[in-house]
Design a protein around this motif. Structure first.
Motif, PDB file in Angstrom:
ATOM      1  N   ILE A   1     -37.896 -35.406  13.731  1.00 56.72           N
ATOM      2  CA  ILE A   1     -37.621 -36.015  12.428  1.00 56.72           C
ATOM      3  C   ILE A   1     -37.014 -34.969  11.496  1.00 56.72           C
ATOM      4  O   ILE A   1     -36.140 -35.269  10.677  1.00 56.72           O
ATOM      5  CB  ILE A   1     -38.912 -36.587  11.810  1.00 56.72           C
ATOM      6  CG1 ILE A   1     -39.580 -37.559  12.791  1.00 56.72           C
ATOM      7  CG2 ILE A   1     -38.603 -37.289  10.491  1.00 56.72           C
ATOM      8  CD1 ILE A   1     -38.720 -38.727  13.192  1.00 56.72           C
ATOM      9  N   LEU A   2     -37.472 -33.742  11.624  1.00 56.49           N
ATOM     10  CA  LEU A   2     -36.858 -32.584  10.973  1.00 56.49           C
ATOM     11  C   LEU A   2     -36.655 -31.533  12.046  1.00 56.49           C
ATOM     12  O   LEU A   2     -37.589 -31.197  12.786  1.00 56.49           O
ATOM     13  CB  LEU A   2     -37.749 -32.025   9.858  1.00 56.49           C
ATOM     14  CG  LEU A   2     -37.755 -32.741   8.512  1.00 56.49           C
ATOM     15  CD1 LEU A   2     -38.730 -32.041   7.577  1.00 56.49           C
ATOM     16  CD2 LEU A   2     -36.379 -32.787   7.887  1.00 56.49           C
TER      17      LEU A   2
ATOM     18  N   VAL B   1     -40.590 -31.162  12.528  1.00 55.79           N
ATOM     19  CA  VAL B   1     -41.545 -32.264  12.592  1.00 55.79           C
ATOM     20  C   VAL B   1     -41.119 -33.187  13.727  1.00 55.79           C
ATOM     21  O   VAL B   1     -39.976 -33.643  13.764  1.00 55.79           O
ATOM     22  CB  VAL B   1     -41.602 -33.043  11.260  1.00 55.79           C
ATOM     23  CG1 VAL B   1     -42.541 -34.241  11.383  1.00 55.79           C
ATOM     24  CG2 VAL B   1     -42.049 -32.132  10.125  1.00 55.79           C
ATOM     25  N   ILE B   2     -42.039 -33.452  14.655  1.00 52.42           N
ATOM     26  CA  ILE B   2     -41.766 -34.273  15.833  1.00 52.42           C
ATOM     27  C   ILE B   2     -42.599 -35.541  15.761  1.00 52.42           C
ATOM     28  O   ILE B   2     -43.808 -35.494  15.516  1.00 52.42           O
ATOM     29  CB  ILE B   2     -42.100 -33.514  17.138  1.00 52.42           C
ATOM     30  CG1 ILE B   2     -41.432 -32.142  17.169  1.00 52.42           C
ATOM     31  CG2 ILE B   2     -41.709 -34.349  18.355  1.00 52.42           C
ATOM     32  CD1 ILE B   2     -39.938 -32.185  17.216  1.00 52.42           C
TER      33      ILE B   2
ATOM     34  N   PRO C   1     -46.301 -29.428   9.565  1.00 51.77           N
ATOM     35  CA  PRO C   1     -45.250 -29.459  10.574  1.00 51.77           C
ATOM     36  C   PRO C   1     -45.737 -28.929  11.920  1.00 51.77           C
ATOM     37  O   PRO C   1     -46.703 -28.161  11.990  1.00 51.77           O
ATOM     38  CB  PRO C   1     -44.174 -28.549   9.986  1.00 51.77           C
ATOM     39  CG  PRO C   1     -44.943 -27.567   9.159  1.00 51.77           C
ATOM     40  CD  PRO C   1     -46.107 -28.342   8.588  1.00 51.77           C
ATOM     41  N   GLU C   2     -45.050 -29.348  12.987  1.00 48.80           N
ATOM     42  CA  GLU C   2     -45.373 -28.822  14.304  1.00 48.80           C
ATOM     43  C   GLU C   2     -44.975 -27.353  14.423  1.00 48.80           C
ATOM     44  O   GLU C   2     -45.567 -26.601  15.185  1.00 48.80           O
ATOM     45  CB  GLU C   2     -44.649 -29.633  15.388  1.00 48.80           C
ATOM     46  CG  GLU C   2     -45.356 -30.903  15.831  1.00 48.80           C
ATOM     47  CD  GLU C   2     -45.319 -31.989  14.765  1.00 48.80           C
ATOM     48  OE1 GLU C   2     -46.192 -32.873  14.797  1.00 48.80           O
ATOM     49  OE2 GLU C   2     -44.423 -31.956  13.901  1.00 48.80           O
ATOM     50  N   GLN C   3     -43.976 -26.976  13.670  1.00 49.04           N
ATOM     51  CA  GLN C   3     -43.503 -25.596  13.716  1.00 49.04           C
ATOM     52  C   GLN C   3     -42.994 -25.200  12.338  1.00 49.04           C
ATOM     53  O   GLN C   3     -42.500 -26.022  11.578  1.00 49.04           O
ATOM     54  CB  GLN C   3     -42.376 -25.446  14.738  1.00 49.04           C
ATOM     55  CG  GLN C   3     -41.861 -24.022  14.893  1.00 49.04           C
ATOM     56  CD  GLN C   3     -40.885 -23.895  16.046  1.00 49.04           C
ATOM     57  OE1 GLN C   3     -41.132 -24.393  17.140  1.00 49.04           O
ATOM     58  NE2 GLN C   3     -39.760 -23.238  15.799  1.00 49.04           N
ATOM     59  N   GLY C   4     -43.113 -23.909  12.016  1.00 43.02           N
ATOM     60  CA  GLY C   4     -42.621 -23.407  10.749  1.00 43.02           C
ATOM     61  C   GLY C   4     -43.706 -23.312   9.695  1.00 43.02           C
ATOM     62  O   GLY C   4     -44.852 -23.717   9.909  1.00 43.02           O
ATOM     63  N   GLU C   5     -43.341 -22.780   8.539  1.00 49.92           N
ATOM     64  CA  GLU C   5     -44.308 -22.532   7.481  1.00 49.92           C
ATOM     65  C   GLU C   5     -43.637 -22.616   6.119  1.00 49.92           C
ATOM     66  O   GLU C   5     -42.444 -22.336   5.981  1.00 49.92           O
ATOM     67  CB  GLU C   5     -44.950 -21.156   7.670  1.00 49.92           C
ATOM     68  CG  GLU C   5     -46.237 -20.958   6.913  1.00 49.92           C
ATOM     69  CD  GLU C   5     -47.014 -19.744   7.409  1.00 49.92           C
ATOM     70  OE1 GLU C   5     -48.139 -19.531   6.929  1.00 49.92           O
ATOM     71  OE2 GLU C   5     -46.492 -19.016   8.279  1.00 49.92           O
TER      72      GLU C   5
ATOM     73  N   THR D   1     -39.874 -36.886   4.665  1.00 47.21           N
ATOM     74  CA  THR D   1     -40.660 -36.011   5.537  1.00 47.21           C
ATOM     75  C   THR D   1     -40.579 -34.571   5.047  1.00 47.21           C
ATOM     76  O   THR D   1     -41.591 -33.853   4.995  1.00 47.21           O
ATOM     77  CB  THR D   1     -40.156 -36.106   6.989  1.00 47.21           C
ATOM     78  OG1 THR D   1     -40.275 -37.457   7.435  1.00 47.21           O
ATOM     79  CG2 THR D   1     -40.959 -35.197   7.902  1.00 47.21           C
ATOM     80  N   LEU D   2     -39.390 -34.135   4.665  1.00 49.20           N
ATOM     81  CA  LEU D   2     -39.228 -32.788   4.135  1.00 49.20           C
ATOM     82  C   LEU D   2     -40.053 -32.599   2.875  1.00 49.20           C
ATOM     83  O   LEU D   2     -40.734 -31.576   2.711  1.00 49.20           O
ATOM     84  CB  LEU D   2     -37.751 -32.517   3.840  1.00 49.20           C
ATOM     85  CG  LEU D   2     -37.425 -31.177   3.180  1.00 49.20           C
ATOM     86  CD1 LEU D   2     -37.824 -30.009   4.077  1.00 49.20           C
ATOM     87  CD2 LEU D   2     -35.940 -31.100   2.821  1.00 49.20           C
ATOM     88  N   LEU D   3     -40.021 -33.565   1.975  1.00 48.22           N
ATOM     89  CA  LEU D   3     -40.797 -33.465   0.742  1.00 48.22           C
ATOM     90  C   LEU D   3     -42.292 -33.365   1.053  1.00 48.22           C
ATOM     91  O   LEU D   3     -43.006 -32.556   0.438  1.00 48.22           O
ATOM     92  CB  LEU D   3     -40.506 -34.672  -0.158  1.00 48.22           C
ATOM     93  CG  LEU D   3     -41.159 -34.671  -1.543  1.00 48.22           C
ATOM     94  CD1 LEU D   3     -40.237 -35.335  -2.568  1.00 48.22           C
ATOM     95  CD2 LEU D   3     -42.494 -35.411  -1.528  1.00 48.22           C
TER      96      LEU D   3
END
Length: 279
Positions: free
Chosen positions: A16-17, A9-10, A53-57, A42-44
């Motif tokens: 941020i993550l 997360v950006i 998220p900007e990346q990932g799933e 943010t993770l939650l």
């Protein structure tokens, strides 16, 4: 099982993550720890689908969270946020009944009312069921919302048992003990532990109290500046080295003579400053 793969997360050009991956298993109480701004909330939000998220799933039982519609997600997982603003003149029972919305087909049923009554009893708020919600203290309001999310997941458990479907229910909580007194902090964490152990619920809770995590968590994720510092059983994760690196304090680990549970005792911390002058 819930799996997150390479979540990033950006915000404002800052991570941020940073490429977080984790796996949450049914029947475990997972606790996320870290200082302010570590990326816990943010993770939650990413794990619950509130934030993309900007990346990932994120995958729920090997199905991408992005493929689940909102009603289906609401029947499978519940979220207790840091603060729940509610200004309507509802009774306590009416607030808890809001958790049943994903399951309602028309008017509330005896099953819905039973689920709400059991949830209120679990958080020791049955005597307040007819009270006006805005008249409650902060801690009492928090317990009402805890009952609301428990009621939200109740039919998921009941229908799963009846059909033989073993799909787990998931509960996410952001600082659920922040407004509670000492007794109710332990009551809430004890209830979460029992829900994971006895009902197979998958639970992730964000906490700030390291000693509560040591006592109740099955697994701990320690974050700092959006990155994972350590993950695993609490006694292996919350070492003096990790506590010093993440929180900037020197601490010792002692064992309770009562239950042999490890406790963190802070010995020294960086001198706090106000306007660059020591307090």
């Amino acid at each position: 099982m819930i799996r997150a793969d390479n979540i990033e997360v950006i915000r404002g050009g800052k991570a941020i993550l940073a490429r977080q991956s984790l796996c949450l298993k049914p029947g475990e109480l997972n606790v996320v720890l870290g200082p302010n701004g570590a990326g816990k909330s943010t993770l939650l939000k990413v794990l619950t689908g509130e934030l993309l998220p900007e990346q990932g799933e994120v995958f729920y039982e090997d199905v991408s969270l992005s493929r689940l519609d909102a009603p289906e997600i609401a029947r499978r997982r519940a979220v207790l946020s840091q603060s729940s603003s509610l200004s309507f003149d509802f009774s306590v029972s009416e607030v808890v009944m809001l958790g049943r919305i994903p399951h309602l087909s028309g008017w509330e049923s005896p099953e819905d009312r039973r689920a709400c009554a059991e949830a209120l009893e679990a958080v020791e708020m049955s005597a307040f069921k007819d009270r006006n919600y805005p008249s409650l203290s902060g801690g009492e309001k928090q317990r009402v919302h805890f009952a609301r999310v428990l009621a939200q997941l109740e039919r998921e458990r009941a229908s799963s048992e009846a059909s033989g479907n073993t799909a787990a229910a998931w509960l996410f909580l952001d600082e659920p003990t922040s407004a509670l007194d000492l007794r109710h902090q332990h009551a809430v964490l004890g209830l979460l532990k029992a829900l994971a152990r006895d009902r197979g619920m998958g639970i992730l809770a964000i906490l700030h109290d390291l000693n509560l995590a040591l006592r109740y968590a099955d697994q701990v994720l320690l974050l700092s500046h959006g990155a994972q510092v350590a993950a695993g059983p609490p006694a292996e994760t919350l070492t003096t080295h990790h506590v010093a690196a993440v929180y900037g304090v020197r601490a010792e680990i002692v064992c309770s003579a009562y239950n042999n549970c490890p406790l963190i005792n802070v010995l020294q911390h960086e001198e706090p400053l106000i306007n660059n002058a020591p307090i």
